[in-house]
Design an enzyme around this catalytic site. Structure first.
Site, mmCIF file in Angstrom:
data_model
loop_
_atom_site.group_PDB
_atom_site.id
_atom_site.type_symbol
_atom_site.label_atom_id
_atom_site.label_comp_id
_atom_site.label_asym_id
_atom_site.label_seq_id
_atom_site.Cartn_x
_atom_site.Cartn_y
_atom_site.Cartn_z
ATOM 1 N N LEU A 233 42.300 45.085 38.118
ATOM 2 C CA LEU A 233 40.975 45.751 37.293
ATOM 3 C C LEU A 233 39.893 45.378 38.288
ATOM 4 C CD1 LEU A 233 41.631 44.675 33.636
ATOM 5 C CD2 LEU A 233 41.772 46.839 34.809
ATOM 6 N N GLY A 234 39.811 44.144 39.057
ATOM 7 C CA GLY A 234 38.655 44.059 39.715
ATOM 8 C C GLY A 234 38.676 42.760 40.205
ATOM 9 N N GLN A 235 37.488 42.267 40.933
ATOM 10 C CA GLN A 235 37.608 41.039 41.787
ATOM 11 C C GLN A 235 36.158 40.569 41.963
ATOM 12 O OE1 GLN A 235 39.458 41.503 45.663
ATOM 13 N NE2 GLN A 235 38.749 39.393 46.172
ATOM 14 N N GLY A 236 35.982 39.301 41.643
ATOM 15 C CA GLY A 236 34.724 38.774 41.521
ATOM 16 C C GLY A 236 34.871 37.465 42.390
ATOM 17 N N GLY A 237 33.706 36.850 42.259
ATOM 18 C CA GLY A 237 33.610 35.167 42.985
ATOM 19 C C GLY A 237 34.553 34.391 42.673
ATOM 20 N N GLY B 50 37.833 35.169 41.434
ATOM 21 C CA GLY B 50 39.268 35.500 41.368
ATOM 22 C C GLY B 50 39.625 36.820 41.155
ATOM 23 N N VAL C 242 41.155 39.917 38.748
ATOM 24 C CA VAL C 242 41.478 40.449 37.232
ATOM 25 C C VAL C 242 42.729 41.460 37.169
ATOM 26 C CG1 VAL C 242 40.881 40.899 35.177
ATOM 27 C CG2 VAL C 242 39.070 39.808 36.750
ATOM 28 N N LYS D 258 43.165 36.804 34.629
ATOM 29 C CA LYS D 258 42.349 36.454 35.527
ATOM 30 C C LYS D 258 42.995 35.294 36.522
ATOM 31 C CE LYS D 258 37.226 36.055 36.254
ATOM 32 N NZ LYS D 258 36.019 36.447 35.668
ATOM 33 N N ASP E 44 26.344 32.590 33.096
ATOM 34 C CA ASP E 44 26.644 34.079 34.020
ATOM 35 C C ASP E 44 26.725 35.198 33.494
ATOM 36 O OD1 ASP E 44 27.456 34.413 36.664
ATOM 37 O OD2 ASP E 44 29.474 34.105 36.519
#
Ligand SMILES: *[C@@H]1O[C@H](CO)[C@@H](O)[C@H](O)[C@H]1NC(C)=O
Ligand SMILES: *[C@@H]1O[C@H](CO)[C@@H](O)[C@H](O)[C@H]1NC(C)=O
Ligand SMILES: *[C@@H]1O[C@H](CO)[C@@H](O)[C@H](O)[C@H]1NC(C)=O
Ligand SMILES: *[C@@H]1O[C@H](CO)[C@@H](O)[C@H](O)[C@H]1NC(C)=O
Ligand SMILES: *[C@@H]1O[C@H](CO)[C@@H](O)[C@H](O)[C@H]1NC(C)=O
Ligand SMILES: *[C@@H]1O[C@H](CO)[C@@H](O)[C@H](O)[C@H]1NC(C)=O
Ligand SMILES: *[C@@H]1O[C@H](CO)[C@@H](O)[C@H](O)[C@H]1NC(C)=O
Ligand SMILES: *[C@@H]1O[C@H](CO)[C@@H](O)[C@H](O)[C@H]1NC(C)=O
Ligand SMILES: *[C@@H]1O[C@H](CO)[C@@H](O)[C@H](O)[C@H]1NC(C)=O
Ligand SMILES: *[C@@H]1O[C@H](CO)[C@@H](O)[C@H](O)[C@H]1NC(C)=O
Ligand SMILES: *[C@@H]1O[C@H](CO)[C@@H](O)[C@H](O)[C@H]1NC(C)=O
Ligand SMILES: *[C@@H]1O[C@H](CO)[C@@H](O)[C@H](O)[C@H]1NC(C)=O
Length: 694
Positions: free
Chosen positions: A363-367, A369, A371, A386, A483
């Site tokens: 679904l996505g990626q952030g700082g 990790g 998802v 996640k 956050d």
């Protein structure tokens, strides 16, 4: 009695077998692995990867992977190593070193070194290291993540590296060469690639990929390095070149640890580049005693059988003991699964639910990790999993304590945490699946998609405000979100706002998370209150600041860090419009006439009030709720943006404050708008855009 006898016999046999084992040399075995077509999360089990290195965009990013020209990419060093060590020669000190052989290896890998700012630096190495340590401090720049000014050239480093060097130091032939580095960055032997028609880093925007072969013959003790550019047209692996760029005598036994690790290191200096490895084939010979015992036991016939029996008895006892220990932790487990507590999931359960963490489910990626979307058949439930990338997660107990608090929070505008999985250093959290993704994905849509209507925008900010108010006030244990940003405001099927990831920053070892990371992996730049750069701690007021950034973002349809009309950031621009009495010009053009002027003005003024540089001047969540609901008029906002003052003074009056504190510009170098914008688009929950040259 019987037990006693078998124990005696087994001791004798163990003794005999030990003698046999010692007299036999360890056997040479071969490890062989092909990593590619793309690296993914599953690989992080096998690699030591710590920030700023990471696995992303299908590659090992040995230094930060962003292509944008930001400061945080300069002066970095990183390493990625296989977690497994290899024994490279046999014991037996009496054998003269010219008569023993050492293990051979072949390593071939595909690299992409891409200039960050149309200038390259510093380079990437294939590394054999004595341990899984991070690169030494100050190993950026010329040191390539191998050594630093203190340790360079010291034989206690025990490293061998093949460097692909793209920046010329005084001791280098040029900015496009290969070198063999033994314990230091002053190569023992190096060769320019230019005569071979190879340019490691061609000028942007042309990317070029190179295949590198490092081959070591442990009998002849010769190392060879070959390089060829990948076919530009069809991306196929080029044929193995016939002649090496470098060929040198090298006895690993004189340099390395007997047990060594294989991987990569890289660095950037004042100039930066993308240092990534896209594919890696590795074959290593190593010495191993594994099969010795089995061979001896089988060869020993009947006595061996006895030994096997004893072994079985011991195993039985071992497993019994383990069962006892397991059941102890089951009690703990039962406690943990009382209603209202997060549930522990098995890794394999989550693996199954996400189809082995299939890229298609990402679904996505952030700082933090990555998802993944998943489906739990046992509970007939859609979930979002996640997977945290970092290694520095607090101990399991602390972690559980935090999760229990988080899980007790119940509010219709919070994303519910369903459970967790923390095993062998892997940490995964399981949330309710949010079908409409995150707020930012709807604000920054392309031309082809309809924009989020004014009514929905208003409903979303109301929901987010009430969730924040609940976190700050209504729950017995006050919780700071830490956050808050558009990509953390999730949307359920009916576009109700649901805050996600609250309190998580505290679960992760570093309290400061985003602020701390402003230099490293910046998640959240425009949302960070100015005082946080000094205190490093999140407060309710810094949450309100972030909420203000979200409000402006929602009304203006622009990201917080966007530079408009020469202003640094969205808030500053809105503040200028406010001064000139043109506030409504800030409203998102995509809305056209579809908005209520009075409501828009209310949210913009509230957004500015929340963006007040002085923490104590920002409204509280109670007031925010009342203003949004319209029961209280919008706040009075001064026509000029006040200056940020540090240390924070007890508010007396403006003059005394500005004269006693040190006035600091909020627009410090971290606020590089293009950069944060690019990052933010990457950060979003599902709107993950692949921008790397891979
Ligand atoms: C190893 O070195 C010793 C003495 O230096 C020499 O006698 C011997 O022949 C060498 N062995 C080989 C295989 O070169
Ligand atoms: C490495 O490759 C060469 C040929 O390119 C081969 O002869 C050698 O056996 C290989 N070594 C290992 C350890 O696989
Ligand atoms: C790895 O080996 C496979 C099979 O031999 C080959 O197709 C591929 O091109 C190799 N990759 C690299 C990076 O050398
Ligand atoms: C990239 O270039 C721009 C100007 O072209 C400069 O302002 C910026 O500092 C450079 N960044 C790095 C990391 O060198
Ligand atoms: C180099 O690294 C060592 C540890 O490996 C450290 O003790 C030393 O202070 C570092 N030197 C510099 C100049 O940072
Ligand atoms: C090499 O490193 C070792 C251990 O860190 C240190 O004791 C020694 O003094 C160093 N040698 C030199 C020449 O710096
Ligand atoms: C390589 O360089 C190191 C450090 O300069 C030196 O100790 C070593 O003898 C050199 N080895 C070879 C094979 O030239
Ligand atoms: C990089 O530099 C080359 C030559 O100096 C130039 O042709 C090219 O347009 C530049 N690329 C970018 C993205 O600035
Ligand atoms: C990029 O590649 C194209 C096609 O190969 C070539 O025409 C162009 O000159 C290259 N640009 C630079 C800056 O090298
Ligand atoms: C890729 O292109 C090169 C030359 O352009 C050619 O020699 C090679 O056979 C091609 N490979 C494939 C798999 O099409
Ligand atoms: C990188 O480090 C060098 C030396 O420590 C320093 O002079 C330079 O300013 C740093 N560059 C950046 C962009 O931080
Ligand atoms: C991840 O990589 C491993 C090893 O390269 C591979 O076996 C696995 O299928 C990959 N998984 C996905 C989801 O791509």
């Amino acid at each position: 009695m019987g037990l006693f006898l078998t124990a005696r016999i087994s001791k004798v046999f163990i003794f005999l077998c030990c003698l046999l084992a010692i007299s036999e040399a360890d056997k040479l075995k071969t490890f062989s692995k092909q990593y590619g077509n793309t690296f993914n999360q599953t690989d992080s089990e096998y690699f030591m990867v710590e920030a700023p290195a990471m696995i992303s965009n299908g590659a090992l990013q040995v230094t930060p992977d962003s292509l944008s020209d930001d400061f945080s990419k300069a002066n970095k060093s990183g390493r990625i190593l296989l977690k497994q060590s290899f024994k490279l020669w046999n014991d037996g000190d009496d054998i003269p070193s010219n008569e023993t052989r050492v293990a051979s290896f072949n390593s071939s890998f595909l690299v992409n070194l891409y200039p960050a700012n149309n200038s390259s630096g510093e380079g990437l190495t294939f590394l054999i290291a004595p341990g899984l340590d991070l690169p030494p401090p100050n190993s950026f720049g010329q040191f390539l993540g191998l050594t630093n000014a203190t340790t360079d050239g010291n034989s206690s480093n025990k490293i061998v590296a093949v460097e692909l060097d793209t920046f010329k130091q005084d001791f280098d032939p040029d900015n496009n060469h290969v070198g063999l580095d033994i314990n230091g960055v002053r190569s023992n032997i190096s060769a320019s690639l230019t005569p071979h028609g190879i340019t490691l880093v061609p000028p942007a925007p042309n990317a070029s990929f190179h295949n590198v072969w490092v081959e070591y013959d442990g009998v002849k003790k010769i190392i060879e390095v070959y390089i060829a550019e990948q076919e530009k047209q069809n991306g196929s692996t080029p044929p193995h070149p016939s002649s090496p760029i470098i060929r040198s005598h090298l006895d690993l036994r004189g340099v390395l640890n007997q047990d060594s690790y294989f991987g990569f290191s890289a660095s950037t200096g004042n100039t930066a580049e993308l240092n990534c490895v896209l594919r890696w084939n590795l074959t290593i010979e190593y010495y191993h005693e594994e099969n010795q015992w089995l061979r001896i036991v089988l060869g020993a016939g009947v006595p061996g059988l006895v030994l096997l029996l004893v072994g079985a008895a011991w195993l039985g006892y071992y497993f019994h003991k383990r069962r006892v220990e397991r059941s102890k932790s089951n009690i703990l487990g039962a406690l943990k699964s009382l209603p209202g507590s997060p549930k522990e999931y098995e890794f394999k359960e989550l693996k199954k639910a996400t189809n082995s963490f299939d890229e298609k489910h990402k679904l996505g990626q952030g700082g933090y990790g990555v998802v993944y979307k998943g489906f739990l058949t046992s509970e007939n439930l859609e979930i979002a999993v996640k997977w945290f990338l970092r290694d520095n997660i607090k101990g399991q107990d602390d972690f559980l304590a935090e999760l229990t608090i988080i899980n007790r929070l119940r509010h219709k505008h919070l994303v519910k945490l369903l459970g967790w999985c923390h095993k062998n250093g892997k940490l995964l959290l399981v949330y309710e699946y949010m079908p409409k993704g995150s707020l930012d994905q709807h604000l920054f849509v392309g031309q082809d998609k309809p924009t989020l209507s004014w009514n929905l925008r208003y409903k979303i900010v109301s929901g987010a405000a009430s969730a924040l108010h609940y976190l700050h006030n209504e729950y017995e244990q006050r919780v700071v979100h830490r956050d808050l940003k558009a990509s953390n405001i999730m949307l359920d099927f009916n576009f109700n706002a649901r805050l996600g990831d609250f309190g998580l920053a505290r679960v992760l070892e570093n309290e400061k998370t985003s602020y701390h990371e402003a230099e490293g992996i910046p998640g959240t730049i425009g949302y960070i209150a100015p005082e946080c750069f000094h205190t490093g701690t999140a407060t309710q007021q810094s949450d309100v600041y972030a909420f203000g950034a979200v409000l402006l973002e929602v009304v203006c349809g622009q990201r917080p860090g966007t530079k408009i009309a020469g202003c640094n950031g969205l808030a500053e621009w809105v503040w200028f419009l406010h001064r000139d009495g043109l506030l409504l010009r800030a409203v998102d053009e995509k809305l056209g006439e579809d908005y209520v002027a009075e409501e828009a003005e209310r949210l913009l003024l509230l957004g500015l009030a929340c963006s007040h540089p002085i923490a104590s001047e920002r409204p509280k969540t109670q007031a925010i709720l009342q203003i949004i609901s319209g029961s209280v008029p919008p706040p009075n906002v001064p026509p000029f943006k006040p200056a940020f003052v540090w240390p924070a003074m007890v508010p007396v009056d403006i003059d005394s404050r500005t004269t006693t504190g040190t006035t600091t510009s909020i627009t410090n170098s971290h606020f590089n708008s293009e950069w944060s914008q690019q990052y933010l688009s990457r950060e979003s929950y599902a709107g993950y855009s692949d921008h790397s040259m891979v």
